[in-house]
Design a protein around this motif. Structure first.
Motif, PDB file in Angstrom:
ATOM      1  N   UNK A  46      -7.115   8.945 -23.394  1.00 12.34           N
ATOM      2  CA  UNK A  46      -5.503   7.870 -24.814  1.00 12.34           C
ATOM      3  C   UNK A  46      -6.464   6.737 -24.113  1.00 12.34           C
ATOM      4  N   UNK A  47      -6.106   5.799 -24.527  1.00  8.47           N
ATOM      5  CA  UNK A  47      -6.436   4.789 -24.366  1.00  8.47           C
ATOM      6  C   UNK A  47      -5.062   4.646 -23.308  1.00  8.47           C
ATOM      7  N   UNK A  48      -5.775   3.649 -21.898  1.00  7.05           N
ATOM      8  CA  UNK A  48      -5.605   3.460 -20.618  1.00  7.05           C
ATOM      9  C   UNK A  48      -5.209   2.236 -19.819  1.00  7.05           C
ATOM     10  N   UNK A  49      -4.602   2.386 -18.964  1.00  8.12           N
ATOM     11  CA  UNK A  49      -4.378   1.551 -18.201  1.00  8.12           C
ATOM     12  C   UNK A  49      -5.278   1.411 -16.314  1.00  8.12           C
ATOM     13  N   UNK A  50      -5.899   1.766 -16.039  1.00 11.25           N
ATOM     14  CA  UNK A  50      -6.320   2.643 -14.285  1.00 11.25           C
ATOM     15  C   UNK A  50      -5.348   1.618 -13.647  1.00 11.25           C
ATOM     16  N   UNK A  51      -5.348   1.680 -12.830  1.00 10.91           N
ATOM     17  CA  UNK A  51      -4.616   0.575 -11.571  1.00 10.91           C
ATOM     18  C   UNK A  51      -4.878   1.511  -9.715  1.00 10.91           C
ATOM     19  N   UNK A  52      -6.349   0.996  -9.724  1.00 15.13           N
ATOM     20  CA  UNK A  52      -6.240   1.752  -7.980  1.00 15.13           C
ATOM     21  C   UNK A  52      -5.714   0.104  -7.059  1.00 15.13           C
ATOM     22  N   UNK A  53      -5.365   1.296  -6.146  1.00 15.38           N
ATOM     23  CA  UNK A  53      -4.656  -0.150  -5.070  1.00 15.38           C
ATOM     24  C   UNK A  53      -5.405   0.708  -3.334  1.00 15.38           C
ATOM     25  N   UNK A  54      -5.832  -0.885  -2.539  1.00 15.23           N
ATOM     26  CA  UNK A  54      -6.344  -0.352  -1.218  1.00 15.23           C
ATOM     27  C   UNK A  54      -6.209  -0.953  -0.336  1.00 15.23           C
ATOM     28  N   UNK A  55      -5.165  -0.691   0.952  1.00 13.39           N
ATOM     29  CA  UNK A  55      -4.411  -1.377   2.209  1.00 13.39           C
ATOM     30  C   UNK A  55      -5.844  -1.822   2.390  1.00 13.39           C
ATOM     31  N   UNK A  56      -5.409  -3.156   3.134  1.00 12.87           N
ATOM     32  CA  UNK A  56      -5.715  -3.903   3.505  1.00 12.87           C
ATOM     33  C   UNK A  56      -5.707  -3.749   5.188  1.00 12.87           C
ATOM     34  N   UNK A  57      -6.778  -3.863   5.802  1.00  9.82           N
ATOM     35  CA  UNK A  57      -6.175  -3.286   7.323  1.00  9.82           C
ATOM     36  C   UNK A  57      -7.303  -4.156   8.574  1.00  9.82           C
ATOM     37  N   UNK A  58      -7.082  -4.453  10.094  1.00 10.46           N
ATOM     38  CA  UNK A  58      -8.033  -4.459  10.393  1.00 10.46           C
ATOM     39  C   UNK A  58      -9.528  -3.491  10.857  1.00 10.46           C
ATOM     40  N   UNK A  59     -10.666  -3.918  10.986  1.00  9.89           N
ATOM     41  CA  UNK A  59     -11.782  -3.797  11.049  1.00  9.89           C
ATOM     42  C   UNK A  59     -12.172  -3.221  12.448  1.00  9.89           C
ATOM     43  N   UNK A  60     -12.693  -3.000  12.338  1.00  8.97           N
ATOM     44  CA  UNK A  60     -13.775  -2.727  13.469  1.00  8.97           C
ATOM     45  C   UNK A  60     -14.005  -3.905  15.200  1.00  8.97           C
ATOM     46  N   UNK A  61     -14.817  -4.549  13.710  1.00  9.92           N
ATOM     47  CA  UNK A  61     -15.421  -6.191  14.399  1.00  9.92           C
ATOM     48  C   UNK A  61     -14.352  -6.613  14.409  1.00  9.92           C
ATOM     49  N   UNK A  62     -13.056  -6.588  14.062  1.00 15.22           N
ATOM     50  CA  UNK A  62     -11.855  -7.480  13.994  1.00 15.22           C
ATOM     51  C   UNK A  62     -11.756  -8.579  12.979  1.00 15.22           C
ATOM     52  N   UNK A  63     -12.178  -8.091  11.795  1.00 14.02           N
ATOM     53  CA  UNK A  63     -11.974  -8.705  11.109  1.00 14.02           C
ATOM     54  C   UNK A  63     -10.593  -8.126  10.064  1.00 14.02           C
ATOM     55  N   UNK A  64     -10.136  -8.880   8.727  1.00 15.64           N
ATOM     56  CA  UNK A  64      -9.244  -7.407   7.910  1.00 15.64           C
ATOM     57  C   UNK A  64      -9.818  -7.478   7.258  1.00 15.64           C
ATOM     58  N   UNK A  65     -10.136  -6.057   6.294  1.00 14.75           N
ATOM     59  CA  UNK A  65     -10.530  -5.331   4.963  1.00 14.75           C
ATOM     60  C   UNK A  65      -9.796  -4.754   4.206  1.00 14.75           C
ATOM     61  N   UNK A  66     -10.352  -4.298   3.139  1.00 17.66           N
ATOM     62  CA  UNK A  66      -9.831  -3.009   2.910  1.00 17.66           C
ATOM     63  C   UNK A  66     -10.374  -2.014   3.817  1.00 17.66           C
ATOM     64  N   UNK A  67      -9.573  -0.788   3.783  1.00 21.25           N
ATOM     65  CA  UNK A  67      -9.750   0.336   3.967  1.00 21.25           C
ATOM     66  C   UNK A  67     -10.561   1.330   3.826  1.00 21.25           C
ATOM     67  N   UNK A  68     -11.907   1.422   4.868  1.00 21.84           N
ATOM     68  CA  UNK A  68     -13.282   2.274   4.231  1.00 21.84           C
ATOM     69  C   UNK A  68     -12.452   3.433   3.336  1.00 21.84           C
ATOM     70  N   UNK A  69     -13.528   3.714   2.790  1.00 18.11           N
ATOM     71  CA  UNK A  69     -13.392   5.490   2.008  1.00 18.11           C
ATOM     72  C   UNK A  69     -13.637   5.940   2.501  1.00 18.11           C
ATOM     73  N   UNK A  70     -14.928   5.828   3.590  1.00 18.53           N
ATOM     74  CA  UNK A  70     -15.243   6.708   4.659  1.00 18.53           C
ATOM     75  C   UNK A  70     -14.505   7.331   6.183  1.00 18.53           C
TER      76      UNK A  70
END
Length: 175
Positions: A46-70
């Motif tokens: 059926x025709x749908x809208x897929x919505x994905x959301x990912x949390x932001x987190x502090x990465x090992x290098x100190x930057x702020x980014x998307x929580x990595x999948x792995x």
């Protein structure tokens, strides 16, 4: 707020999703903000809208980014919901007083972003709009604007700018 709570504040209520029963264990991570991606699909025939959301987190290098999948706990840091395209993601019947001032501010930004997309890459499709159509989108934006205290009105837009978007969205495109 959790990922799912932030999705709901952005107008994508997990309870209204086709797959709301599959969200157990996903999107439960507390976070300061999320990235939301939407696209159309036909995974459930059926025709749908897929919505994905990912949390932001502090990465090992100190930057702020998307929580990595792995990383561990990725399921808690993300959510994927499916909505029928005829679903109402927003409603001009919202009661701004039932939303926090911050949520109203964020939602207004989201609605204006939808308007820009509608006028550009969205090819004037109502499916791009949180409220489902131009009239409801306009009414919701004006209601949110009016509900914000004068000293907390956004500096990045005005009521006149909102009205300009609405006028441009209501113009007929002739090809």
């Amino acid at each position: 707020m959790t990922v799912l709570e932030r999705l709901k504040a952005a107008g994508y209520d997990p309870v209204k999703a086709i797959t709301h029963h599959l969200t157990a264990g996903t999107g439960e991570m507390e976070c300061a903000r999320i990235a939301i991606n939407t696209f159309r699909g036909l995974p459930l025939e059926r025709n749908i809208l897929v919505v994905t959301a990912t949390a932001f987190t502090v990465l090992p290098d100190g930057s702020y980014g998307l929580y990595p999948e792995y990383w561990p706990h990725y399921l808690e840091a993300s959510a994927r919901l499916y909505f029928p395209l005829d679903a109402e993601f927003g409603s001009c019947e919202i009661d701004p007083q039932n939303r926090s001032e911050h949520d109203r501010y964020v939602l207004l930004d989201r609605l204006l972003s939808d308007c820009r997309y509608f006028l550009g890459a969205g090819h004037r499709s109502d499916a791009c709009l949180w409220a489902g159509n131009v009239q409801s989108q306009a009414q919701t934006m004006r209601s949110l604007w009016a509900s914000l205290p004068e000293d907390c009105k956004p500096t990045w837009t005005t009521l006149e700018k909102i009205n300009q978007y609405v006028e441009e969205m209501q113009r007929c495109e002739i090809y």
